[in-house]
Design an enzyme around this catalytic site. Structure first.
Site, PDB file in Angstrom:
ATOM      1  N   LYS A 155      43.647  49.950  86.404  1.00 36.24           N
ATOM      2  CA  LYS A 155      44.021  50.196  87.850  1.00 36.24           C
ATOM      3  C   LYS A 155      44.855  51.340  88.224  1.00 36.24           C
ATOM      4  O   LYS A 155      44.577  51.976  89.313  1.00 36.24           O
ATOM      5  CB  LYS A 155      44.983  48.831  88.392  1.00 36.24           C
TER       6      LYS A 155
ATOM      7  N   SER B 159      47.812  47.429  91.416  1.00 37.52           N
ATOM      8  CA  SER B 159      48.582  46.419  91.019  1.00 37.52           C
ATOM      9  C   SER B 159      49.912  46.881  90.373  1.00 37.52           C
ATOM     10  O   SER B 159      50.038  47.851  89.974  1.00 37.52           O
ATOM     11  CB  SER B 159      47.720  45.663  89.863  1.00 37.52           C
TER      12      SER B 159
ATOM     13  N   GLU C 145      51.027  45.907  87.988  1.00 41.15           N
ATOM     14  CA  GLU C 145      50.984  46.064  86.616  1.00 41.15           C
ATOM     15  C   GLU C 145      50.841  47.371  86.269  1.00 41.15           C
ATOM     16  O   GLU C 145      51.324  47.880  85.030  1.00 41.15           O
ATOM     17  CB  GLU C 145      49.774  45.214  86.183  1.00 41.15           C
TER      18      GLU C 145
ATOM     19  N   TYR D  74      44.474  46.659  81.419  1.00 43.53           N
ATOM     20  CA  TYR D  74      44.309  46.176  82.799  1.00 43.53           C
ATOM     21  C   TYR D  74      45.152  47.046  83.731  1.00 43.53           C
ATOM     22  O   TYR D  74      44.609  47.751  84.549  1.00 43.53           O
ATOM     23  CB  TYR D  74      44.823  44.724  82.992  1.00 43.53           C
TER      24      TYR D  74
END
Ligand code: NAP
Ligand code: GDD
Length: 347
Positions: A159, A131, A133, A155
């Site tokens: 990842k 991601s 992110e 999160y």
């Protein structure tokens, strides 16, 4: 016979991936069988797989990323040629509330997949969804595959950790295992908690209320100045398949190479619903209005403890080396989502 096992089948990408493969079964004269893994929940929502659930080349199987026994069993029984891991707790916003569950699913879950393959089907090609992110408070734009990891959420950190694990297994056990950096991607199968679907559904609801001269609650949003690089998930699953079929396991960024604010998404969504409006005010008082009618406003409940303010990807290598080209523009994506949600309400 090629066998593809996909986790996260009831989610957006899992369903789009399976549909893409099933639509192209004719391209595989040796045969193609798709296995979609769902976890056991008390109230299953199969709306995303309605279109292909009964396809003869599709099989729904139970498994859970938090349960290594289930993954071992699936890999032993199916003996997949491709394992595509789209399963995750994918909502950044709730990852501060349940960081352990997020790591168990998104990070330990990836180890469990890799271990199952290492033990029972080491020549299977493995893809795990990474991601943008992970990039967090970005240092330069546009962001490419070499951008440092600077996660801002549990999160994002989960990842990033899984990215290292995929590399470790690839290099230690000579496995075809890749994790690619996916910038935001949306569509009509998108979950309702994500901002794009939240907007398209609210815009459809407000449009209908206006038509019926009924009162409505304005759309409530958090940081509308955040910028994202939004694509369509259907474009991304094609690229994931190309990545899995390269000669060598190389990792890529997938992105639209554009960035737009949440505010722009809102303006365009109302435009495609045929509702005029514009943004005015500052900070918590920012509002999207038509004359004196408030259509969208800021609500502090939707702000995050730490925000990723800007994501803007560079997917040039994926385009040049995989021959991939996205087909759905930002405008088209917004239009499709709004029209889909208007149709759903008008049914
Ligand atoms: P999604 O719609 O939220 O789908 C995730 C799926 O994972 C859901 O079907 C969910 O099952 C399943 N899942 C959750 N916990 C599980 C567990 N313990 N065991 C097995 N399955 C589990 O997400 P998406 O948008 O399709 O994203 C797919 C992948 O790409 C995710 O890894 C996500 O983090 C990553 N990603 C997405 C984007 C994006 O913009 N969409 C961008 C970058 C990376 P239920 O249906 O039962 O809840
Ligand atoms: N969800 C949500 N709800 N987001 C809002 C809201 C709101 O009411 N108001 C403003 N936002 C802002 C968020 O703060 C964020 O900056 C942006 O809108 C996008 O939020 P999401 O749609 O929830 O997506 P995300 O960028 O946090 O995460 C998605 O993209 C990641 C890739 O960058 C997810 O799909 C992740 O799974 C994915 O990895």
């Amino acid at each position: 016979m090629k066998k593809v096992l996909i986790t996260g089948i009831l989610g957006q990408d899992g369903a789009n991936m399976a549909e893409y493969l099933l639509d192209n079964v004719a391209l595989y004269p040796e045969g193609l069988e798709v296995y979609g893994m769902m976890r056991r929940t008390s109230n299953v929502n199969k709306s995303n797989i309605k279109a292909f659930e009964n396809d003869p080349y599709f099989n729904l199987v139970y498994g859970d990323l938090t349960d290594g026994v289930s993954l071992d069993k699936l890999v032993k029984e199916i003996r997949p040629d491709y394992f595509i891991n789209f399963g995750a707790n994918s909502f950044v916003g709730c990852s501060w509330d349940m960081p352990l569950q997020v790591f168990d699913t998104n990070t330990l879950g990836v180890i469990r997949c890799l271990e199952a393959l290492r033990k029972f089907k080491p020549d299977c090609r493995f893809y795990s969804a990474g991601s943008s992110e992970e990039l967090g408070d970005v240092q330069y734009s546009p962001q490419d595959i070499n951008h440092p990891i600077r996660a801002r959420s549990p999160y994002g950190a989960s990842k990033a950790a899984s990215r290292h694990l995929v590399k470790v297994y690839r290099e230690s056990y000579d496995m075809f295992a890749i994790h690619s950096i996916l910038f935001n991607h949306e569509g009509v199968r998108r979950g309702e908690e994500f901002v794009t679907r939240k907007i398209s559904k609210a815009v459809a609801r407000i449009k209908l209320s206006i038509e019926k001269a009924q009162k409505f609650k304005p759309l409530q949003l958090g940081n509308v100045n955040a910028k994202r690089d939004w694509s369509d998930s259907q474009d991304f699953v094609r690229a994931v398949w190309l990545m899995l079929n390269q000669e060598e396991p190389k990792e890529y960024v997938l992105s639209s190479n554009e960035t737009h604010s949440v505010k722009e998404f809102v303006s365009l969504a109302f435009k495609y619903a045929g509702v005029n409006g514009s943004w005015s005010g500052k900070g918590m008082d920012e509002k999207f209005k038509f004359l004196d009618t408030v259509l969208a406003e800021i609500n502090k409940d939707f702000f995050r403890p730490a925000e990723v303010n800007l994501l803007y990807g560079d997917s040039t290598p994926a385009r040049e080396e995989l021959g991939w080209k996205p087909e759905i523009s930002f405008d088209k994506l917004v239009q499709r989502m709004v029209h889909h949600d208007l149709d759903l309400l008008n049914k």
